[in-house]
Design a protein around this motif. Structure first.
Motif, mmCIF file in Angstrom:
data_model
loop_
_atom_site.group_PDB
_atom_site.id
_atom_site.type_symbol
_atom_site.label_atom_id
_atom_site.label_comp_id
_atom_site.label_asym_id
_atom_site.label_seq_id
_atom_site.Cartn_x
_atom_site.Cartn_y
_atom_site.Cartn_z
ATOM 1 N N GLU A 235 0.835 -1.223 0.000
ATOM 2 C CA GLU A 235 0.000 0.000 0.000
ATOM 3 C C GLU A 235 0.863 1.264 0.000
ATOM 4 N N LYS A 236 1.995 1.205 0.712
ATOM 5 C CA LYS A 236 2.850 2.398 0.825
ATOM 6 C C LYS A 236 3.478 2.729 -0.540
ATOM 7 N N VAL A 237 3.915 1.690 -1.250
ATOM 8 C CA VAL A 237 4.526 1.906 -2.576
ATOM 9 C C VAL A 237 3.470 2.440 -3.542
ATOM 10 N N ALA A 238 2.247 1.910 -3.434
ATOM 11 C CA ALA A 238 1.146 2.393 -4.283
ATOM 12 C C ALA A 238 0.830 3.858 -3.957
ATOM 13 N N TYR A 239 0.840 4.201 -2.681
ATOM 14 C CA TYR A 239 0.589 5.582 -2.242
ATOM 15 C C TYR A 239 1.670 6.516 -2.806
ATOM 16 N N ALA A 240 2.941 6.060 -2.745
ATOM 17 C CA ALA A 240 4.047 6.879 -3.265
ATOM 18 C C ALA A 240 3.858 7.165 -4.752
ATOM 19 N N LYS A 241 3.343 6.162 -5.467
ATOM 20 C CA LYS A 241 3.136 6.305 -6.920
ATOM 21 C C LYS A 241 2.152 7.432 -7.211
ATOM 22 N N THR A 242 1.113 7.552 -6.354
ATOM 23 C CA THR A 242 0.135 8.635 -6.559
ATOM 24 C C THR A 242 0.773 10.003 -6.352
ATOM 25 N N LYS A 243 1.909 10.019 -5.646
ATOM 26 C CA LYS A 243 2.634 11.272 -5.392
ATOM 27 C C LYS A 243 3.766 11.474 -6.413
ATOM 28 N N GLY A 244 3.852 10.564 -7.394
ATOM 29 C CA GLY A 244 4.898 10.685 -8.412
ATOM 30 C C GLY A 244 6.265 10.229 -7.933
ATOM 31 N N ILE A 245 6.271 9.317 -6.942
ATOM 32 C CA ILE A 245 7.539 8.839 -6.376
ATOM 33 C C ILE A 245 7.720 7.362 -6.701
ATOM 34 N N ASP A 246 8.865 7.020 -7.264
ATOM 35 C CA ASP A 246 9.214 5.617 -7.540
ATOM 36 C C ASP A 246 9.970 5.021 -6.360
ATOM 37 N N PHE A 247 9.888 3.702 -6.239
ATOM 38 C CA PHE A 247 10.636 2.963 -5.224
ATOM 39 C C PHE A 247 11.571 1.957 -5.875
ATOM 40 N N VAL A 248 12.780 1.845 -5.327
ATOM 41 C CA VAL A 248 13.638 0.674 -5.555
ATOM 42 C C VAL A 248 13.774 0.028 -4.182
ATOM 43 N N ILE A 249 13.399 -1.232 -4.079
ATOM 44 C CA ILE A 249 13.421 -1.930 -2.779
ATOM 45 C C ILE A 249 14.588 -2.913 -2.736
ATOM 46 N N CYS A 250 15.379 -2.832 -1.656
ATOM 47 C CA CYS A 250 16.473 -3.786 -1.400
ATOM 48 C C CYS A 250 16.180 -4.437 -0.054
ATOM 49 N N ASP A 251 15.641 -5.636 -0.076
ATOM 50 C CA ASP A 251 15.247 -6.277 1.178
ATOM 51 C C ASP A 251 15.748 -7.711 1.209
ATOM 52 N N HIS A 252 15.683 -8.317 2.381
ATOM 53 C CA HIS A 252 16.107 -9.724 2.496
ATOM 54 C C HIS A 252 15.118 -10.515 3.335
ATOM 55 N N HIS A 253 14.004 -9.865 3.718
ATOM 56 C CA HIS A 253 12.972 -10.563 4.489
ATOM 57 C C HIS A 253 12.076 -11.366 3.543
ATOM 58 N N ARG A 254 11.334 -12.278 4.118
ATOM 59 C CA ARG A 254 10.451 -13.112 3.296
ATOM 60 C C ARG A 254 9.323 -12.275 2.712
ATOM 61 N N PRO A 255 9.083 -12.367 1.402
ATOM 62 C CA PRO A 255 7.964 -11.613 0.815
ATOM 63 C C PRO A 255 6.622 -12.223 1.224
ATOM 64 N N GLY A 256 5.553 -11.426 1.113
ATOM 65 C CA GLY A 256 4.201 -11.951 1.291
ATOM 66 C C GLY A 256 3.738 -12.574 -0.025
ATOM 67 N N ASN A 257 2.420 -12.664 -0.184
ATOM 68 C CA ASN A 257 1.873 -13.280 -1.413
ATOM 69 C C ASN A 257 2.055 -12.384 -2.626
ATOM 70 N N LYS A 258 2.248 -11.095 -2.376
ATOM 71 C CA LYS A 258 2.322 -10.127 -3.469
ATOM 72 C C LYS A 258 3.605 -9.313 -3.327
ATOM 73 N N ILE A 259 4.193 -8.955 -4.461
ATOM 74 C CA ILE A 259 5.403 -8.110 -4.471
ATOM 75 C C ILE A 259 4.961 -6.663 -4.740
ATOM 76 N N PRO A 260 5.515 -5.675 -4.015
ATOM 77 C CA PRO A 260 5.125 -4.277 -4.268
ATOM 78 C C PRO A 260 5.373 -3.864 -5.731
ATOM 79 N N ASP A 261 4.527 -2.973 -6.214
ATOM 80 C CA ASP A 261 4.628 -2.505 -7.603
ATOM 81 C C ASP A 261 5.655 -1.362 -7.667
ATOM 82 N N ALA A 262 6.926 -1.736 -7.484
ATOM 83 C CA ALA A 262 8.018 -0.754 -7.456
ATOM 84 C C ALA A 262 8.776 -0.784 -8.783
ATOM 85 N N ALA A 263 9.655 0.200 -8.983
ATOM 86 C CA ALA A 263 10.490 0.219 -10.194
ATOM 87 C C ALA A 263 11.392 -1.013 -10.241
#
Length: 561
Positions: A148-176
């Motif tokens: 939801e946070k990445v989707a919210y950022a998109k409405t503000k014209g902000i892209d995300f690059v995510i660097c993580d190592h935790h287990r993902p949920g069922n869905k991956i954020p819609d980031a760059a």
């Protein structure tokens, strides 16, 4: 304590390896237990090489991440480097921001406030980025569940690059781009990187496009080694290479912030254990007691005088952290006794004014006392927040997942996690967590285990043997310090309790005419076991002891029976 002896490796393979390496069979057996069975594998183990690091572009989305950052630099965009407030997060932010500043001046750093914003990507952080005309956020050690946070950022014209190592949920954020070796669709050969390790792969990818070599990135590895130690990831494969070279940097040419933190420490050569117990708590103290950005400021400071001032402030936070940790642990232990909960399979405690910054440490302390999955809750705004710790062999993340009806939000690893829930759900959650753990845990896991590599005789312990053993370092999960066992020992007659409250046991053990000094931290109560020339068996690691300028080998006792 539950003693278990690791399975004996194949004798013929051990003999072949001993011959190929010109070492004794004990060393060869220890190697075989770690999956090292050939000369070539042993060479990689004993002589880590930067050439053994994987191509960063094997990681899913690495090409997209590099392209998006290159575009931001070309278009002179403002970039925010965002990370969690613990050691892995703050070292990640220091690493990536200091590298990006060599390419681009418009870099800012952001660490969420532990209390006002909580763990991970926050709406407040995104709003801050929007208010400051930032169009790219690079999130480190968090973000894999921030749909939801990445989707919210998109409405503000902000892209995300995510660097993580935790287990993902069922869905991956819609980031760059989403870099996470634990993504099911990621074929990266090594899955156990910490957040700072994933950040390092990103700068490796960026550097390769600038014609820089891996040697150019060596100065950043002190941060990676610190995160590897603090985040308790396996020190195998790629992590072993990163930790090995990171320790060289810490010991030979540490960054200014490390120099400042170590100025009070009288130690010639730091091991990964020293990093975990000396450097990591100080970095962590900033995020626990004040703000994680203070740690980033120290880690990126290049002026020693300024760094010493920051380090002195962080030293105060660390002292405050220790005091809070001690008093809360005492209160939590009293609560367990008062509620008559000593015989449960779980520990779940709560007090609304406990300091949120130390509940993770308190959970670890309680696990040492009552060896079982543990949760420590405190009030956080309108909700309750908790840190979870587990025992070896039990997946607390899965247990929390089974209680998700009562939880607002949770995330983490097999052995450590964090969660929030509504106060009215606390009692129901506590009951459910106890039910889930009781019905799923193998009860033997509720007794602490000493895993013994091999039985050994005292005459096999020599300076040469210890010199080779030291080359097994850096030690950590997946490559723990070898633990040995010897039976039929007796004390030379001078065994005694030492330390505050006679907490520790100091003695000299002997067998077959050979005697060696031994120290057992926390084993003062075992003094009766060694009295009157009784024979006993000991589980121990081998260490060096320096006294009056003389260095000798000693046994560090883990348990005696």
């Amino acid at each position: 304590m539950r003693w278990t002896i690791k399975p004996k490796p194949d004798t013929s393979k051990v003999n072949e390896l001993a011959k190929a390496l010109n070492v004794d069979t004990i060393i060869a057996s220890l190697l075989a237990q770690r999956g090292i069975e050939t000369f070539e594998q042993a060479k990689k183990f004993f002589r880590p090489s930067l050439e053994d690091l994987h191509d960063p572009f094997l990681m899913k989305d690495m090409d997209l991440a590099v392209l998006r950052i290159q575009k931001a630099i070309t278009n002179e965009e403002n970039i925010m480097v965002y990370g969690d407030y613990d050691v892995d997060g703050t070292t990640s932010v220091a690493l990536l921001s200091s590298y990006l500043q060599t390419l681009h001046p418009q870099i800012t750093t952001y660490i969420p406030d532990r209390y006002a914003e909580g763990y991970g990507v926050s709406y407040q952080g995104i709003d801050y980025a929007h208010d400051n005309d930032i169009s790219l956020i690079i999130a480190l050690d968090c973000g894999i569940k921030a749909i939801e946070k990445v989707a919210y950022a998109k409405t503000k014209g902000i892209d995300f690059v995510i660097c993580d190592h935790h287990r993902p949920g069922n869905k991956i954020p819609d980031a760059a781009a989403v870099l996470d070796p634990k993504r099911e669709d990621c074929d990266y050969p090594y899955k156990e990187l910490c957040g700072c390790g994933v950040g390092f792969k990103l700068i490796q990818g960026l550097a390769s496009k600038k014609g820089q070599s891996i040697e150019d990135l060596l100065p950043y590895l002190d941060l990676v080694a610190t995160a590897i130690g603090a985040d308790i990831v396996p020190i195998t494969g790629e992590n072993r290479v990163l930790a090995y070279f990171g320790l060289l940097v810490i010991n030979e040419s540490p960054r200014t912030g490390f120099k400042a933190m170590l100025s009070q420490v009288k130690k010639d050569t730091l091991t990964i254990t020293d990093v975990v117990f000396i450097i990591a708590p100080r970095i962590n103290a900033a995020g626990r007691m004040k703000h994680g950005l203070d740690a980033v400021t120290l880690l990126t400071e290049e002026n020693l005088e300024t760094a010493l001032q920051y380090a002195a402030e962080i030293e105060v936070y660390n002292t405050d952290r220790r005091d809070a940790d001690k008093s809360i642990t005492e209160e939590a232990l009293a609560q367990i006794l008062q509620n008559k909960e000593e015989d449960r399979c779980t520990t779940v405690v709560y007090k609304e004014d406990w300091h949120k910054g130390v509940i993770g440490i308190v959970a670890s302390r309680l696990t040492e006392t009552y060896y079982r999955p543990t949760l420590v809750f405190t009030k956080s705004g309108e909700k309750l927040a908790a840190s979870a710790r587990s025992v070896k062999g039990f997946d607390v993340y899965n247990a929390l997942d089974a209680c998700s009806d009562h939880i607002e939000q949770f995330g983490g690893h097999k052995y450590a996690a964090g969660l929030t829930l509504l106060e009215e759900q606390y009692e129901a959650f506590k009951r459910k967590f106890e039910e889930v753990v009781t019905s799923t845990i193998d009860k033997t896991l509720l007794t602490p285990e000493i895993s013994i590599d091999l039985p050994i005789e005292l005459e096999q312990i020599s300076p040469k043997f210890y010199r080779i053993l030291k080359q097994f370092a850096p030690f950590g999960p997946g490559n723990m310090t070898p633990v040995f066992m010897t039976e039929g020992l007796s004390d030379t007659g001078y065994g005694r309790c030492v330390g505050e409250d006679d907490k520790h046991l100091k003695c000299k053990v002997q067998k077959n005419g050979i005697a060696i000094d031994a120290i057992g931290f926390g084993l003062g109560t075992k003094q009766g076991t060694i009295h009157n020339e009784q024979t006993f068996k000991a589980a121990f690691t081998i260490d060096e002891n320096e006294w009056n300028g003389k260095v000798s080998l000693q046994l560090k006792l883990k348990d005696i029976n």
